[in-house]
Scaffold this motif. Structure first.
Motif, PDB file in Angstrom:
ATOM      1  N   VAL A 111       0.840  -1.195   0.000  1.00  0.00           N
ATOM      2  CA  VAL A 111       0.000   0.000   0.000  1.00  0.00           C
ATOM      3  C   VAL A 111       0.876   1.246   0.000  1.00  0.00           C
ATOM      4  CG1 VAL A 111      -1.878   1.199   1.199  1.00  0.00           C
ATOM      5  CG2 VAL A 111      -1.671  -1.291   1.382  1.00  0.00           C
ATOM      6  N   PRO A 112       0.558   2.255  -0.840  1.00  0.00           N
ATOM      7  CA  PRO A 112       1.282   3.528  -0.761  1.00  0.00           C
ATOM      8  C   PRO A 112       1.110   4.147   0.623  1.00  0.00           C
ATOM      9  CG  PRO A 112      -0.015   3.414  -2.771  1.00  0.00           C
ATOM     10  CD  PRO A 112      -0.432   2.259  -1.941  1.00  0.00           C
ATOM     11  N   VAL A 113       2.173   4.726   1.149  1.00  0.00           N
ATOM     12  CA  VAL A 113       2.136   5.302   2.496  1.00  0.00           C
ATOM     13  C   VAL A 113       1.043   6.355   2.619  1.00  0.00           C
ATOM     14  CG1 VAL A 113       3.431   6.660   4.188  1.00  0.00           C
ATOM     15  CG2 VAL A 113       4.562   4.804   2.931  1.00  0.00           C
ATOM     16  N   HIS A 149       6.089   2.957   0.101  1.00  0.00           N
ATOM     17  CA  HIS A 149       5.081   1.924   0.309  1.00  0.00           C
ATOM     18  C   HIS A 149       5.351   1.142   1.592  1.00  0.00           C
ATOM     19  CE1 HIS A 149       4.660   2.783  -3.970  1.00  0.00           C
ATOM     20  NE2 HIS A 149       3.476   2.184  -3.940  1.00  0.00           N
ATOM     21  N   LYS A 150       4.308   0.516   2.102  1.00  0.00           N
ATOM     22  CA  LYS A 150       4.416  -0.420   3.219  1.00  0.00           C
ATOM     23  C   LYS A 150       3.574  -1.649   2.901  1.00  0.00           C
ATOM     24  CE  LYS A 150       5.385   2.923   6.907  1.00  0.00           C
ATOM     25  NZ  LYS A 150       6.779   2.504   7.119  1.00  0.00           N
ATOM     26  N   ARG A 151       3.838  -2.701   3.639  1.00  0.00           N
ATOM     27  CA  ARG A 151       3.116  -3.944   3.417  1.00  0.00           C
ATOM     28  C   ARG A 151       2.109  -4.148   4.548  1.00  0.00           C
ATOM     29  NH1 ARG A 151       7.264  -7.046   3.130  1.00  0.00           N
ATOM     30  NH2 ARG A 151       7.528  -6.886   0.890  1.00  0.00           N
ATOM     31  N   ALA A 174      -9.524  -0.347  -4.937  1.00  0.00           N
ATOM     32  CA  ALA A 174      -9.360   0.007  -6.344  1.00  0.00           C
ATOM     33  C   ALA A 174      -8.928   1.452  -6.504  1.00  0.00           C
ATOM     34  CB  ALA A 174     -10.666  -0.243  -7.090  1.00  0.00           C
ATOM     35  N   ASN A 175      -9.427   2.320  -5.649  1.00  0.00           N
ATOM     36  CA  ASN A 175      -9.195   3.760  -5.806  1.00  0.00           C
ATOM     37  C   ASN A 175      -7.912   4.251  -5.144  1.00  0.00           C
ATOM     38  OD1 ASN A 175     -11.622   4.015  -7.198  1.00  0.00           O
ATOM     39  ND2 ASN A 175     -12.795   4.399  -5.313  1.00  0.00           N
ATOM     40  N   GLU A 176      -7.367   3.463  -4.186  1.00  0.00           N
ATOM     41  CA  GLU A 176      -6.229   3.954  -3.417  1.00  0.00           C
ATOM     42  C   GLU A 176      -4.890   3.431  -3.914  1.00  0.00           C
ATOM     43  OE1 GLU A 176      -6.535   6.310  -1.326  1.00  0.00           O
ATOM     44  OE2 GLU A 176      -8.719   6.300  -1.513  1.00  0.00           O
ATOM     45  N   ASN A 177      -4.870   2.881  -5.142  1.00  0.00           N
ATOM     46  CA  ASN A 177      -3.606   2.442  -5.764  1.00  0.00           C
ATOM     47  C   ASN A 177      -2.831   1.510  -4.841  1.00  0.00           C
ATOM     48  OD1 ASN A 177      -1.590   2.220  -7.642  1.00  0.00           O
ATOM     49  ND2 ASN A 177      -0.517   4.078  -6.956  1.00  0.00           N
ATOM     50  N   THR A 178      -3.464   0.407  -4.465  1.00  0.00           N
ATOM     51  CA  THR A 178      -2.854  -0.507  -3.500  1.00  0.00           C
ATOM     52  C   THR A 178      -1.965  -1.547  -4.148  1.00  0.00           C
ATOM     53  OG1 THR A 178      -4.765  -1.977  -3.613  1.00  0.00           O
ATOM     54  CG2 THR A 178      -4.803  -0.265  -1.952  1.00  0.00           C
ATOM     55  N   ARG A 179      -1.431  -1.220  -5.348  1.00  0.00           N
ATOM     56  CA  ARG A 179      -0.610  -2.178  -6.082  1.00  0.00           C
ATOM     57  C   ARG A 179      -1.450  -3.412  -6.382  1.00  0.00           C
ATOM     58  NH1 ARG A 179       5.581  -2.879  -4.726  1.00  0.00           N
ATOM     59  NH2 ARG A 179       6.276  -0.876  -5.467  1.00  0.00           N
ATOM     60  N   SER A 180      -2.577  -3.184  -6.942  1.00  0.00           N
ATOM     61  CA  SER A 180      -3.552  -4.245  -7.118  1.00  0.00           C
ATOM     62  C   SER A 180      -3.145  -5.269  -8.157  1.00  0.00           C
ATOM     63  CB  SER A 180      -4.898  -3.625  -7.506  1.00  0.00           C
ATOM     64  OG  SER A 180      -4.763  -2.849  -8.671  1.00  0.00           O
ATOM     65  N   ASN A 181      -1.918  -5.192  -8.679  1.00  0.00           N
ATOM     66  CA  ASN A 181      -1.465  -6.193  -9.643  1.00  0.00           C
ATOM     67  C   ASN A 181      -0.859  -7.424  -8.976  1.00  0.00           C
ATOM     68  OD1 ASN A 181      -2.190  -4.908 -12.024  1.00  0.00           O
ATOM     69  ND2 ASN A 181      -0.380  -3.593 -11.946  1.00  0.00           N
TER      70      ASN A 181
END
Length: 542
Positions: A111-113, A149-151, A174-181
């Protein structure tokens, strides 16, 4: 047409963000593989506990698939089992902390900080809650996204919940750019320090052994009442408790051997310091005691408060079995006039010390070191004689200011056998002053279903009332109130019976129905205080 377009849009969003087609995972992927091109990461690790990471292309919350399991009851049990200490510690009698080392697999997302607070708020109930671990951990320093980022660790024991995330949470992800890949599986190293006392004991003790996680604390001392099947494990129980419970320095097991005179227990040291002098805190008061020489029950704090909270300067309290002062000290602090007594010289010594320790007004309390019967027949008799003799008015006794007189008898195994001492106690008083409130006795007793079943159809309240009537006489069942205090053991209770010490009882005159004859009760002496006690009742009481 509009409906079809909306359907396609929704379906595309669902596949792109939540459950796209699952792709075969790889361990330690190479940088040039197109599935992982966007990450530029190699085997990221948490410096303290993360030992290995497996990265999966696409963000798939079907955690069963991610962990290589099929969604079944057996798979769920397998996941839950990994959050227990290793099976190899079962039956351990000598503590080997290294045997508790293990590795568990947990899913994680990156997740982006800047979005961390919002995402963790949404996933709070799905996050990993494990002693010694934070659900938010750092990326490896070599990771290019280390600073940004943090995990966030997820709890695989909540797989079913993770697979059914509410729509609003999915939208946030989806909206918070959580590295959804990608979703990652992190290996966490577990050790002895990550399990609490209950978890360690449940892992070590045989399945057919009673639960030994229940204990009581008195200051720095923890004490157990271990059953026979747990005795081979007593030393490891003590050692684990010292490790897991802050502030505990001494662990003891109380034995079934009772000092019949002072009602104290012999005990054996299970682990820690051989130091039994401690301080107990209760209801804002401090009590110092030698736990090996005096009686103290930390489960009676509520009862002590209940009986003393409404006392005022106009009350008089006779504490027949005062112990170290759990009733007498609070009563004195509330400005009541207190007469406290205990036969045990160590209890008497602690009582005097605790009066000073709690800054009580020593002029309000008089302490005695007498047998309970002797205390009633001397101190109580003298005070009540002065109070109920009409025309008595001294500096010491101001009957106009007396609003209540309480007699406390907290010796549950034997207290009721002392009640006959009140029969005819004031027979020498010629002009009985009826304007002074009559004393109310509060007598604590044990009662059990077996005794109640013999005569009273299993009604323990009725059995207890008639036991009191048989000793003191002059009362009817409706004159006595009984109140449950606490469970002592299955089908065994500690109760408090309360009743007025009537003029007929105190002066030795018969009641209207002639229900008792004073001479009969004076010659039929109850057992001495030093008789053998009910071992099982007292072990459980403590």
């Amino acid at each position: 047409m509009i409906r079809r377009a909306f359907f396609k849009l929704r379906h595309r969003l669902y596949r792109a963000v939540i459950v796209p087609k699952f792709k075969q995972h790889r361990t330690c992927p190479s940088e040039d593989h197109d599935v992982f091109k966007h990450t530029k990461r190699k085997n990221r690790q948490n410096t303290a506990n993360v030992t290995h990471i497996t990265i999966f292309g696409s963000f798939d919350l079907n955690v069963f698939k991610v962990l290589g399991l099929t969604p079944s009851i057996n798979a769920m049990d397998s996941v839950k089992q990994q959050f227990k200490p290793p099976a190899c510690v079962k039956g351990m009698t000598t503590l080997d902390r290294s045997k508790f080392d293990d590795t568990v697999k947990v899913p994680a997302i990156t997740v982006p900080v800047k979005n961390l607070q919002k995402v963790t708020k949404q996933l709070k109930k799905y996050g990993l809650k494990l002693k010694g671990f934070s659900p938010v951990i750092e990326l490896e320093k070599s990771d290019p996204d280390f600073n940004g980022h943090k995990r966030y660790l997820l709890d695989p024991r909540k797989m079913e919940l993770l697979n059914q995330l509410p729509v609003e949470i999915k939208n946030v992800l989806a909206n918070e750019n959580t590295r959804s890949n990608d979703i990652e599986i992190v290996d966490l190293k577990m050790s002895y320090s990550n399990w609490n006392f209950q978890e360690v004991m449940q892992a070590i003790m045989p399945d057919d052994c009673d639960n030994v996680t229940g204990f009581s604390e008195v200051g720095h001392i923890a004490h157990f009442n271990l059953r026979d099947q747990a005795l081979p494990y007593k030393h490891i129980i003590g050692e684990v408790l010292l490790d897991k419970v802050p502030g505990v320095k001494t662990v003891v097991n109380k034995l079934n051997t009772i000092d019949n005179t002072f009602r104290t227990f012999q005990m054996e040291l299970m682990a820690g310091e051989d130091n039994f002098v401690t301080q107990a805190k209760e209801n804002g008061f401090t009590f110092e005691l030698d736990f090996s020489k005096v009686y103290w029950n930390s489960r009676l704090g509520t009862e002590h408060h209940r009986m003393t909270k409404n006392l005022t300067y106009s009350d008089i309290v006779f504490d027949v079995f005062a112990g170290i002062g759990p009733f007498s000290v609070p009563a004195t602090k509330r400005r009541a006039t207190v007469y406290a007594n205990d036969l045990n010289p160590y209890s008497y010594e602690s009582l005097v010390k605790n009066i000073k320790l709690n800054n009580c007004d020593s002029s309000l309390i008089t302490c005695s070191n007498l047998d309970g019967r002797e205390f009633i027949e001397t101190v109580v008799k003298d005070r009540l004689t002065a109070i109920y003799s009409e025309g008595t008015e001294t500096e010491e006794v101001n009957v106009a200011n007396i609003s209540g007189i309480a007699v406390l008898m907290n010796l549950p195994a034997l207290a009721y056998t002392f009640l006959d001492a009140f029969n005819g106690l004031l027979s020498g008083v010629e002009n009985f002053n009826d304007k002074v409130p009559l004393p109310i006795a509060h007598c604590y007793c044990f009662t059990n279903l077996a005794d109640a079943s013999e005569k009273w159809s299993g009604d323990m309240n009725v059995e207890l009332k008639h036991r009191v009537i048989d000793v003191i006489g002059g009362l009817k069942e409706e004159d006595i109130t009984s109140r449950f205090v606490r469970d002592v053991a299955p089908q065994k209770w500690m109760m408090c019976v309360s009743f007025k010490l009537t003029r007929e009882i105190l002066c030795g005159t018969s009641t209207d129905d002639g229900s008792y004859d004073l001479q009969t009760y004076m010659t039929d002496e109850p057992p001495a205080k030093c008789q053998k006690l009910d071992v099982e009742a007292d072990v459980n009481a403590v």
